[in-house]
Scaffold this active site. Structure first.
Site, PDB file in Angstrom:
ATOM      1  N   GLY A 198       3.785   2.740   4.955  1.00 16.21           N
ATOM      2  CA  GLY A 198       3.094   3.209   4.150  1.00 16.21           C
ATOM      3  C   GLY A 198       2.470   2.078   3.534  1.00 16.21           C
TER       4      GLY A 198
ATOM      5  N   THR B 131       4.488  -0.732  11.051  1.00 16.95           N
ATOM      6  CA  THR B 131       5.430  -1.744  10.485  1.00 16.95           C
ATOM      7  C   THR B 131       6.487  -1.329  11.071  1.00 16.95           C
ATOM      8  OG1 THR B 131       4.125  -1.898   7.967  1.00 16.95           O
ATOM      9  CG2 THR B 131       6.287  -1.855   8.410  1.00 16.95           C
TER      10      THR B 131
ATOM     11  N   ARG C  47      -5.537 -10.517   1.878  1.00 18.48           N
ATOM     12  CA  ARG C  47      -4.707  -9.062   1.532  1.00 18.48           C
ATOM     13  C   ARG C  47      -3.091  -9.192   2.159  1.00 18.48           C
ATOM     14  NH1 ARG C  47      -1.322  -4.791   4.051  1.00 18.48           N
ATOM     15  NH2 ARG C  47      -1.487  -3.130   2.057  1.00 18.48           N
TER      16      ARG C  47
ATOM     17  N   GLY D 216       0.220  -6.705   1.718  1.00 20.09           N
ATOM     18  CA  GLY D 216       1.033  -5.667   1.155  1.00 20.09           C
ATOM     19  C   GLY D 216       2.249  -6.002   1.099  1.00 20.09           C
ATOM     20  N   ASP D 217       3.006  -4.661   0.941  1.00 25.03           N
ATOM     21  CA  ASP D 217       4.435  -4.845   0.519  1.00 25.03           C
ATOM     22  C   ASP D 217       4.998  -5.462   1.476  1.00 25.03           C
ATOM     23  OD1 ASP D 217       3.815  -2.452   2.253  1.00 25.03           O
ATOM     24  OD2 ASP D 217       5.484  -1.866   1.339  1.00 25.03           O
TER      25      ASP D 217
ATOM     26  N   GLY E 134       1.129  -0.297   1.351  1.00 28.52           N
ATOM     27  CA  GLY E 134       1.632  -0.736   0.971  1.00 28.52           C
ATOM     28  C   GLY E 134       1.248  -0.921  -0.503  1.00 28.52           C
TER      29      GLY E 134
ATOM     30  N   SER F 150       1.176  -2.517  15.190  1.00 26.99           N
ATOM     31  CA  SER F 150       1.085  -2.709  13.897  1.00 26.99           C
ATOM     32  C   SER F 150       2.204  -3.611  12.923  1.00 26.99           C
ATOM     33  CB  SER F 150       1.761  -1.180  13.312  1.00 26.99           C
ATOM     34  OG  SER F 150       3.219  -1.068  13.992  1.00 26.99           O
TER      35      SER F 150
HETATM   36  N1  ASP Z   1       3.309  -1.520   4.502  1.00 26.27           N
HETATM   37  C1  ASP Z   1       2.875  -2.247   5.213  1.00 26.27           C
HETATM   38  C2  ASP Z   1       1.564  -2.948   4.153  1.00 26.27           C
HETATM   39  O1  ASP Z   1       0.420  -2.008   3.510  1.00 26.27           O
HETATM   40  C3  ASP Z   1       1.346  -1.755   6.530  1.00 26.27           C
HETATM   41  C4  ASP Z   1       2.007  -0.578   6.781  1.00 26.27           C
HETATM   42  O2  ASP Z   1       3.577  -0.158   6.632  1.00 26.27           O
HETATM   43  O3  ASP Z   1       1.659   0.855   7.700  1.00 26.27           O
HETATM   44  O4  ASP Z   1       0.764  -4.378   4.236  1.00 26.27           O
END
Ligand code: ASP
Length: 358
Positions: free
Chosen positions: A262, A210, A238, A240-241, A264, A91
């Site tokens: 999680g 993550t 893409r 994410g957060d 994002g 991750s």
């Molecule tokens: N938060 C991360 C994202 O959305 C992914 C993750 O935490 O599993 O990129």
């Protein structure tokens, strides 16, 4: 009331914290799964490191630096680099799962409480230490966020080594995903049952990945870092957060630090980590602040990501510390753990949650 395995522990922690503050030097021990942190001594109140469940060794590394007088953000970045280096952690960093074209694209952010400065990097290819690149953006430029080609050129300029981040394990999981994603494409679909999904992929789908690590150092300063390879098999480009300040990470040196793992997109749409810190600033405990934001996300999610009965079909986890060194974690769905290291040593704890998984 929220179901929380942490609640009782937190009270215990407050008690032990007072005893520690009243007196003496702290000797840390390592519990459950620890990797043998040295006995560490400090005269200061309650330094602590809190991380996503994959960050137990990261919290230990961070606390080692903190107890040697190091800075909160130096500690956080040194900690997460352990996961960025780990090929088994699919991750983050080297060994992270790639986008839908098989290219590993990393996102990361850092925030330093004492200076209230931040750095972030998005869709970075071929450089495993996205966290460190984000930190250098913060330290050496007047800007906050670099992405893609520009971020890579920047990293090159600062001497980062380029390498192929796609491990054989990640490549074979990607190949599996390509072959199984549709019955209507050119590939044979060997897997008939969801039970046949490779274990690592199932783990990723169920729990996400993550690493977020937040640190309160012995000077009473807060810093944090979130670093990730993002959602597995994402659309190229893409982001994410994780690299978005206020979504996947936020630090306010007066109130606290918070970060997330999680899905994002829901965090971006609610400025989630910022909100966790704000809730702590308004007086909520870290766990209650995390729970309040989980609740807010569920209330605001109207389209997509929902089961037919309206329950969330996604998860996010928040990890938070306040200025006093109290910590907490909460998730939308049950089953998440987090890692923490304080005067009681390094250990995993169960996150509070809103809904039973499944
Ligand atoms: N938060 C991360 C994202 O959305 C992914 C993750 O935490 O599993 O990129």
């Amino acid at each position: 009331m929220f179901r929380s395995a942490t609640t009782r522990k937190r009270r215990d922690f407050l008690r032990t914290g007072i005893v520690a503050a009243a007196g003496s030097m702290l000797g840390l021990k390592v519990t459950k799964g620890g990797v043998g942190a040295p006995a560490i001594k400090s005269k200061t109140l309650r330094p602590v490191a809190i991380s996503s469940g994959n960050g137990l060794a990261a919290t230990e590394k961070a606390m080692e630096i903190v107890f040697n007088g190091g800075d909160c953000l130096d500690a956080a970045v040194a900690g997460v680099k352990i996961q960025e280096d780990d090929p088994e952690d699919t991750s983050v960093g080297y060994g992270g799962l790639p986008n839908e074209r098989g290219v590993v694209q990393l996102d990361a952010s850092v925030m330093h409480g004492p200076t209230h400065r931040a750095g972030a990097v998005g869709a970075l290819e071929n450089i495993r230490y996205a966290s460190e690149v984000a930190k250098i953006i913060m330290e050496r430029t007047k800007r906050v966020f670099l992405v893609g080609k520009g971020a890579l050129e920047f990293a090159r300029m600062y001497g980062f080594k380029e390498e192929n981040l796609l491990t054989e394990q990640a490549r074979s999981l990607w190949q599996y995903w390509i072959e199984n994603r549709s019955k209507f494409d050119d590939y044979m679909t060997p897997t008939e049952s969801l039970d046949d999904i490779p274990e690592q992929l199932r783990y990723f789908i169920d729990t996400g990945g993550t690493i977020n690590l937040n640190v309160l150092d012995t000077h009473g300063n807060l810093g944090g870092c979130t670093t990730t390879s993002g959602l597995a098999f994402k659309i190229p480009g893409r982001i994410g957060d994780s690299p978005i300040i206020g979504a996947g990470l936020y630090v306010d040196n007066e109130f606290g630090a918070a970060g997330s793992t999680g899905l994002g997109e829901v965090n971006i749409q609610t400025c989630a980590s910022f909100l966790v810190v704000e809730e702590m600033g308004r007086g909520k405990t870290p766990t209650d602040a995390c729970m309040a934001v989980c609740q807010r996300i569920v209330e605001r999610t109207k389209v997509g990501y929902l089961w037919r009965d309206g329950r969330p079909a996604f998860n996010v986890n928040f990890y938070a510390i306040n200025k006093r060194g109290e910590f907490g974690c909460a998730s939308i769905l049950s089953g998440s753990q987090y890692a923490v290291h304080d005067e009681d040593g390094a250990r995993h704890m169960d996150a509070a949650y809103l809904y039973e998984r499944g």
